[in-house]
Design a protein around this motif. Structure first.
Motif, PDB file in Angstrom:
ATOM      1  N   LEU A   1       0.824  -1.208   0.000  1.00 52.47           N
ATOM      2  CA  LEU A   1       0.000   0.000   0.000  1.00 52.47           C
ATOM      3  C   LEU A   1       0.860   1.260   0.000  1.00 52.47           C
ATOM      4  O   LEU A   1       0.531   2.244  -0.679  1.00 52.47           O
ATOM      5  CB  LEU A   1      -0.937  -0.003   1.201  1.00 52.47           C
ATOM      6  CG  LEU A   1      -2.064  -1.041   1.174  1.00 52.47           C
ATOM      7  CD1 LEU A   1      -2.881  -0.980   2.450  1.00 52.47           C
ATOM      8  CD2 LEU A   1      -2.964  -0.845  -0.041  1.00 52.47           C
TER       9      LEU A   1
ATOM     10  N   LEU B   1      -9.977  -0.814  -3.099  1.00 48.73           N
ATOM     11  CA  LEU B   1      -8.687  -0.340  -3.592  1.00 48.73           C
ATOM     12  C   LEU B   1      -8.750  -0.078  -5.095  1.00 48.73           C
ATOM     13  O   LEU B   1      -8.248   0.944  -5.577  1.00 48.73           O
ATOM     14  CB  LEU B   1      -7.594  -1.358  -3.279  1.00 48.73           C
ATOM     15  CG  LEU B   1      -6.154  -0.853  -3.331  1.00 48.73           C
ATOM     16  CD1 LEU B   1      -5.947   0.289  -2.344  1.00 48.73           C
ATOM     17  CD2 LEU B   1      -5.175  -1.979  -3.048  1.00 48.73           C
TER      18      LEU B   1
ATOM     19  N   ILE C   1      -4.015   6.004   1.956  1.00 46.44           N
ATOM     20  CA  ILE C   1      -3.462   4.693   1.623  1.00 46.44           C
ATOM     21  C   ILE C   1      -2.147   4.478   2.358  1.00 46.44           C
ATOM     22  O   ILE C   1      -1.847   3.373   2.841  1.00 46.44           O
ATOM     23  CB  ILE C   1      -3.271   4.547   0.102  1.00 46.44           C
ATOM     24  CG1 ILE C   1      -4.608   4.763  -0.627  1.00 46.44           C
ATOM     25  CG2 ILE C   1      -2.710   3.176  -0.240  1.00 46.44           C
ATOM     26  CD1 ILE C   1      -5.689   3.775  -0.237  1.00 46.44           C
TER      27      ILE C   1
END
Length: 394
Positions: free
Chosen positions: A96, A310, A122
């Motif tokens: 991430l 995501l 994120i």
């Protein structure tokens, strides 16, 4: 959607989907609203009630996103060994952070030289997952205690202000004080999401996941959701009302009732104050209670975005930014000069040539509708290919 069976918990995905859709509203406003680069939408002196609460409602996105990341981590690890959970969380956290630096920063700026690296939600989830990968070896009560201390106590650190770019200052910027740091003469990173409270929140979300384990009494879970939701909201009004602790910005009585209300709800997001977390997580828990048994076309709609968060997150930034550039080209005669002068601050530059809030809402609805079908197709693909391990990272 009914053909594809899933062991995922529907209410959690619906809540996540709702905040993902709201997130698109905030980012559409960033790129399209005429005043986005001129005034803070929470500035009591210059904002309007509809603009203020357009910004306020999107405050729910980041904390719910982070909190449910912890919940998902718990549920993912409920049938796995601690070492396997550690490996997943640690590697996913690194992944991430990589995506934040190399994909998300580009999506926000379209600057292939990466002169501006933006560390946002994120990044915060990535750091939170790395921290959580170590915490999972501790007893759950200890994890809960650490989460409470970080979330409730981090405002004690507000008076510590670092300056300059020493190693100690940079560490402090990463932990608690939003700031930019130089990487080279032509490149710098902007840390928008210092991680201390976000680590605490993901830890609380991890503990929260225990009420969604298989076999947990549904009636007891609903009692917990009601108690925790009302308790968080009540605590918000008590803490915010006393005006002593819990937020960087005290509220004050204004010349009108509307402005006073806005001042009261003007809570700090960077870093997220205790008041901010209470007033966002509390209502979210009540929302989970309300939709636990809901099943209709509306919940199915939000479910799509909640199951591919995501994928949707990176796609929606890219699409919003691209559409903003198209808007500049279509509706401005000197668009070549406009785009050439934006440089590495594209979000600010484009907002100077923006539109009314009414247009922002229309564009937001259109973008969400546009992203529904690719998100749904990807959701079906993921559900149909559970044997592909790499899909758990996307």
């Amino acid at each position: 959607m009914s053909v594809i069976k899933s062991t995922r918990i529907q209410s959690i995905d619906i809540l996540r989907g709702v905040v993902m859709v709201l997130m698109a509203l905030d980012h559409t406003r960033d790129y399209f609203h005429l005043g986005a680069s001129l005034d803070d939408p929470t500035n009591i002196e210059t904002t309007t009630p509809i603009l203020f609460f357009t910004r306020f409602i999107t405050h729910y996105c980041a904390p719910v996103f982070v909190f449910l990341a912890g919940t998902s981590a718990f549920l993912y690890g409920s049938n796995k060994t601690k070492p396997k959970l550690f490996k997943f969380l640690f590697t996913r956290g690194l992944w991430l952070i990589f995506l934040e630096i190399f994909v998300n920063s580009f999506n926000w700026t379209f600057d292939y030289t990466y002169s501006l690296i933006v560390l946002q939600v994120i990044w915060a989830i990535g750091i939170g997952m790395i921290a959580l990968s170590f915490l999972v070896f501790l007893p759950k009560k200890v994890i809960l205690g650490i989460g409470i201390i970080l979330v409730a106590g981090h405002n004690l650190l507000d008076k510590i202000i670092a300056e300059g770019n020493s190693f100690q200052s940079i560490i402090w910027y990463m932990l608690h004080q939003p700031n930019s740091i130089p990487i080279s003469e032509t490149r710098f990173a902007y840390i928008i999401y210092p991680v201390i409270p976000w680590i605490g929140l993901i830890a609380l979300g991890y503990c929260f996941g225990s009420i969604y384990t298989r076999g947990f009494n549904a009636k007891t879970r609903r009692k917990w959701l009601l108690t925790l939701g009302i308790g968080a909201i009540t605590l918000f009004f008590i803490i915010r009302g006393t005006n002593i602790y819990g937020d960087l910005t005290p509220w004050s009585t204004q010349e009108t009732l509307t402005k006073t209300i806005m001042s009261f709800f003007k809570v700090t997001k960077y870093p997220p104050s205790l008041s901010y977390i209470l007033i966002t997580i509390g209502p979210s828990l009540l929302f989970l209670l309300a939709i636990e048994k809901a099943k209709n076309k509306i919940t199915d709609f939000f479910l799509v975005f909640g199951r591919v968060p995501l994928f949707y997150y990176f796609l929606h930034i890219f699409v919003i930014h691209s559409f903003a550039i198209i808007g500049v080209i279509l509706f401005n005669e000197g668009w070549q000069d406009i785009l050439s002068n934006i440089s590495n601050k594209s979000i600010i530059g484009l907002a100077k040539y923006g539109y009314s809030l009414y247009i922002v809402y229309l564009v937001w609805i259109g973008i969400v509708a546009l992203l529904y079908f690719p998100s749904k197709n990807y959701m079906i693909y993921k559900a149909s290919n559970k044997d592909k391990w790499w899909l758990s990272y996307l």
